[in-house]
Design a protein around this motif. Structure first.
Motif, mmCIF file in Angstrom:
data_model
loop_
_atom_site.group_PDB
_atom_site.id
_atom_site.type_symbol
_atom_site.label_atom_id
_atom_site.label_comp_id
_atom_site.label_asym_id
_atom_site.label_seq_id
_atom_site.Cartn_x
_atom_site.Cartn_y
_atom_site.Cartn_z
ATOM 1 N N UNK A 171 41.294 3.724 -2.828
ATOM 2 C CA UNK A 171 39.929 3.079 -2.809
ATOM 3 C C UNK A 171 39.334 3.504 -4.252
ATOM 4 N N UNK A 172 38.808 2.586 -4.915
ATOM 5 C CA UNK A 172 38.397 2.825 -6.142
ATOM 6 C C UNK A 172 36.872 3.441 -6.120
ATOM 7 N N UNK A 208 47.329 -5.727 3.611
ATOM 8 C CA UNK A 208 46.277 -6.910 3.452
ATOM 9 C C UNK A 208 45.609 -6.867 5.042
ATOM 10 N N UNK A 209 46.371 -6.740 6.039
ATOM 11 C CA UNK A 209 45.818 -6.863 7.366
ATOM 12 C C UNK A 209 44.909 -5.784 7.666
ATOM 13 N N UNK A 210 44.923 -4.496 6.850
ATOM 14 C CA UNK A 210 44.097 -3.394 6.950
ATOM 15 C C UNK A 210 42.830 -3.731 6.149
ATOM 16 N N UNK A 211 42.724 -4.533 5.245
ATOM 17 C CA UNK A 211 41.757 -4.793 4.690
ATOM 18 C C UNK A 211 41.806 -4.384 2.974
ATOM 19 N N UNK A 212 43.086 -4.283 2.714
ATOM 20 C CA UNK A 212 43.368 -3.908 1.264
ATOM 21 C C UNK A 212 43.742 -5.154 0.611
ATOM 22 N N UNK A 213 43.364 -5.185 -0.657
ATOM 23 C CA UNK A 213 43.845 -6.490 -1.422
ATOM 24 C C UNK A 213 44.799 -5.693 -2.666
ATOM 25 N N UNK A 214 45.675 -6.639 -3.040
ATOM 26 C CA UNK A 214 46.536 -6.466 -4.135
ATOM 27 C C UNK A 214 46.068 -5.845 -5.453
#
Length: 217
Positions: A171-172, A208-214
């Motif tokens: 998480x940034x 991705x399913x959990x809401x993270x992007x690459x």
């Protein structure tokens, strides 16, 4: 902050190559102690250098990315140069463990003497005298506080998730959820703090399913 000392007299031990496998070719530095030589992955024998994600402390207590710095220094010295390497063994990753000469000089010896790597006493003691000189002159890494790479790896391995999942869900500072795959640019530098909601993933699809992007690189 750091200084590289080059005023050393190198005593080169002749390499008996007649009965040994010999590799030669241009160097591509993967990290400080792992090179591609003519397209063959080589682990330099008898030395150990900080990992890319390893940090050190300067004399004033500030943390800095010594693993990245060391790799950059080695690239400046050897990237694109022609090496001739005598293969001594193969490691568990299939890499050729070798002593390499560049312009007739033992690269491992030079790296230890300049404080860019440690003598890896577990496997060889040939570079111990150069390490003693580097410590005494506070060359390179020895200008501050540095943890031996093998200790750093041991601690890092213990901190990895028992699931064996390798994808880092970071998480940034802006709150953006980004996942990093092994081999991506910032993977080694990214640390996971589960108390902040960061996590490990076993697949990119799960991330991705959990809401993270690459990560973009």
């Amino acid at each position: 902050m750091l200084r590289i000392c080059s005023a050393f007299v190198f005593v080169l031990v002749p390499m008996q190559v007649e009965a040994a496998e010999v590799l030669s070719g241009p160097v591509r530095v993967v990290d400080a102690d792992t090179w591609d030589v003519g397209g063959i992955r080589v682990r330099l024998h008898g030395i150990d250098a900080p990992e890319l994600d390893q940090t050190c402390q300067s004399d004033d207590g500030a943390n800095w990315s010594c693993g990245v710095w060391v790799t950059d220094q080695v690239r400046e010295l050897y990237q694109g140069e022609k090496a001739r390497c005598r293969v001594l063994d193969r490691d568990r990753y299939g890499r050729a463990v070798a002593r390499c000469l560049v312009d007739g000089a033992d690269a491992g010896q030079i790296l230890v003497a300049r404080g860019l790597a440690f003598a890896y006493r577990k496997y060889a003691t040939v570079y111990v005298p150069q390490e003693h000189m580097a410590v005494a002159s506070r060359a390179g890494l020895h200008a501050g506080k540095v943890q031996a790479p093998w200790l750093f790896r041991s601690i890092s391995k213990a901190a990895q998730p028992s699931s064996g999942c390798k994808i880092k869900g970071n998480i940034s500072a802006k709150g953006e959820k980004i996942y990093h795959l092994p081999g991506q640019k910032f993977y080694a530098r990214t640390r996971i703090n589960e108390s902040k909601g960061e996590r490990w993933f076993c697949s990119a699809a799960a991330a991705r399913k959990a809401g993270w992007r690459s990560a973009r690189s």
